[in-house]
Design a protein around this motif. Structure first.
Motif, mmCIF file in Angstrom:
data_model
loop_
_atom_site.group_PDB
_atom_site.id
_atom_site.type_symbol
_atom_site.label_atom_id
_atom_site.label_comp_id
_atom_site.label_asym_id
_atom_site.label_seq_id
_atom_site.Cartn_x
_atom_site.Cartn_y
_atom_site.Cartn_z
ATOM 1 N N SER A 56 -5.260 2.131 -0.421
ATOM 2 C CA SER A 56 -6.024 1.016 0.137
ATOM 3 C C SER A 56 -7.422 0.982 -0.483
ATOM 4 O O SER A 56 -7.827 1.910 -1.190
ATOM 5 C CB SER A 56 -6.138 1.152 1.658
ATOM 6 N N SER B 199 1.286 -5.048 3.925
ATOM 7 C CA SER B 199 0.061 -4.619 3.289
ATOM 8 C C SER B 199 -1.153 -5.081 4.013
ATOM 9 O O SER B 199 -1.161 -6.136 4.591
ATOM 10 C CB SER B 199 0.056 -5.117 1.881
ATOM 11 N N PRO C 82 0.805 -1.222 0.000
ATOM 12 C CA PRO C 82 0.000 0.000 0.000
ATOM 13 C C PRO C 82 0.836 1.270 0.000
ATOM 14 O O PRO C 82 0.376 2.308 -0.435
ATOM 15 C CB PRO C 82 -0.817 -0.117 1.290
ATOM 16 N N ASN D 144 -0.224 6.190 0.739
ATOM 17 C CA ASN D 144 -0.750 4.925 1.238
ATOM 18 C C ASN D 144 -2.066 4.648 0.527
ATOM 19 O O ASN D 144 -3.035 5.403 0.667
ATOM 20 C CB ASN D 144 -0.960 5.002 2.752
#
Length: 431
Positions: A311, A391, A291, A309
């Protein structure tokens, strides 16, 4: 008088012991040099040369000490039917192919012979790059219960690339095993993945954004800053993925976060912060293994800084800078090797705008939800950079456990070290 030596000897022994403990490192480290190990086997000299020439692998492997390598003998690599020849593989694509031969798990020969009938899915180093869609950066290892033949193939049911394990070449228990296989493995869909062989599309990014109607402010900023030419120059090679804020995102910025007030060099860094130096489809972003992703700003400002980051959140792709969280609102353009996505907020790097959540006009706070345990460990301020590794999306099997186990061992080892020191000092004082 006879008791004096008994008093002096413990005193000297404890002092020496304390100094020894203070000067001794609490944890030994192990660094594996795979090419050095494999170079002792002449039958694999060509495969060793490929590993040595793939310099990016050095940083990928620097923190790993539990691996299995699938090595291909010279006789197979040099064959006219070798995939290196039949697939017209260019030198720039070889590092990812080699990553596909590095399994992120120590497997002994007995482990292979005890495989269940269904086989075992094992993550390779390629999966950690995020360039392999879904689980196609893994290999499925199966055993024929009658002949005990070990086969390795892609999880894709239609992949033509597979190999058979020929022999065990070398093993260093619990650190590395080297197996010989009878074919070079090519990841399924390899020609669709990011590589440095893609042609430049010649895409006019500014015009594409203007045609998208909701990105006039971003188009103006990119054009005025001059970085758009830089982005267009990166369309070839590994490609790019751009996150472009919609027009209303700029209107939502508080005065303290105004881009117009930034000097030109910092403004250019913020714009580079919106671009990944790899091509990702929306589906790839949703299932990305690592991520924490470096940006073009990372390349100019230093590894580990200016990372995003990424996600999956509530059915959308979320992008967290540490102080702002945006979501992907639409796909503006997607043709390998360029992807452009609209995002709901301007991505503000905390290296420039601080670590506190950004306040909207009116005093309301626009807080970015705190990253989970993995994301917090690999936040933009302490990320290891390009091959970091980790991750909370579709981490390689055992990857999260390995990271947590290593962290737990480090904490436990340090606490034990401190306890020994305290006990020694206490005993010294008593005596």
């Amino acid at each position: 008088m006879g008791s004096c030596p008994n008093v002096i000897i413990p005193h000297i022994t404890l002092t020496t012991l304390i100094y020894f403990l203070l000067l001794s490192p609490p944890h030994p480290t192990l660094s594996l040099n795979i090419t050095a190990i494999l170079s002792t086997f002449p039958d694999f000299s060509h495969f060793t040369s490929l590993l040595s020439a793939a310099t990016p692998l050095s940083s990928d492997l620097s923190h790993r000490n539990s691996l299995s390598l699938l090595a291909v003998p010279n006789s197979i690599l040099d064959s006219p039917s070798s995939p290196l020849i039949t697939h017209h593989i260019t030198p720039s694509a070889i590092p990812d192919i080699l990553r596909y031969h590095l399994l992120l798990q120590f497997l002994s020969w007995s482990d292979l012979l005890s495989l269940p009938p269904s086989g075992k899915l094992v993550t390779t180093l390629l999966q950690t790059t995020g360039r392999a869609p879904n689980n196609l950066g893994s290999v499925n290892i199966t055993r024929d219960p009658v002949s005990n033949v070990i086969s390795i193939h892609s999880p894709s049911p239609y992949s033509p690339s597979n190999a058979t394990v020929l022999s065990l070449v070398k093993t260093l228990p619990y650190n590395i095993t080297i197996f010989s296989i009878n074919s070079l493995l090519i990841p399924s869909g390899f020609n669709l993945m990011t590589s440095e062989t893609q042609p430049n599309l010649g895409l006019n990014i500014t015009k594409t954004l203007i045609d998208g109607h909701d990105f006039n402010v971003a188009a103006s900023l990119l054009s005025a800053s001059g970085v758009v030419e830089e982005f267009q120059g990166d369309e070839g090679g590994a490609g790019i993925t751009m996150f472009v804020p919609v027009d209303y995102a700029f209107a939502d910025l508080p005065p303290a976060a105004s881009l117009q007030s930034l000097p030109a060099d910092k403004k250019a860094v913020v714009l580079r912060f919106h671009v990944l130096h790899s091509y990702y489809t929306l589906g790839s972003l949703e299932s990305i293994v690592n991520p924490v992703q470096p940006t073009l700003a990372t390349e100019t400002m230093g590894a580990g800084s200016f990372t995003l980051n990424i996600s999956r959140l509530n059915g959308s792709v979320a992008i967290n800078t540490g102080i702002v969280q945006a979501t992907v609102t639409q796909t503006v353009f997607d043709q390998n090797p360029v992807a452009i996505f609209g995002v709901s907020k301007v991505l503000l790097p905390r290296e420039i705008f601080g670590k506190s959540p950004i306040s909207k006009p009116g005093g309301l706070v626009q807080e970015a939800p705190p990253p989970d345990a993995d994301a917090d460990t690999l936040s933009p301020e302490n990320s290891p950079g390009f091959n970091g590794q980790p991750s909370h999306l579709s981490s390689p099997p055992g990857f999260r456990q390995d990271v947590l186990s290593k962290a737990a061992n480090d904490v436990y080892g340090f606490k034990s070290f401190v306890v020994v020191i305290v006990c020694c000092i206490g005993l010294y004082v008593v005596i």
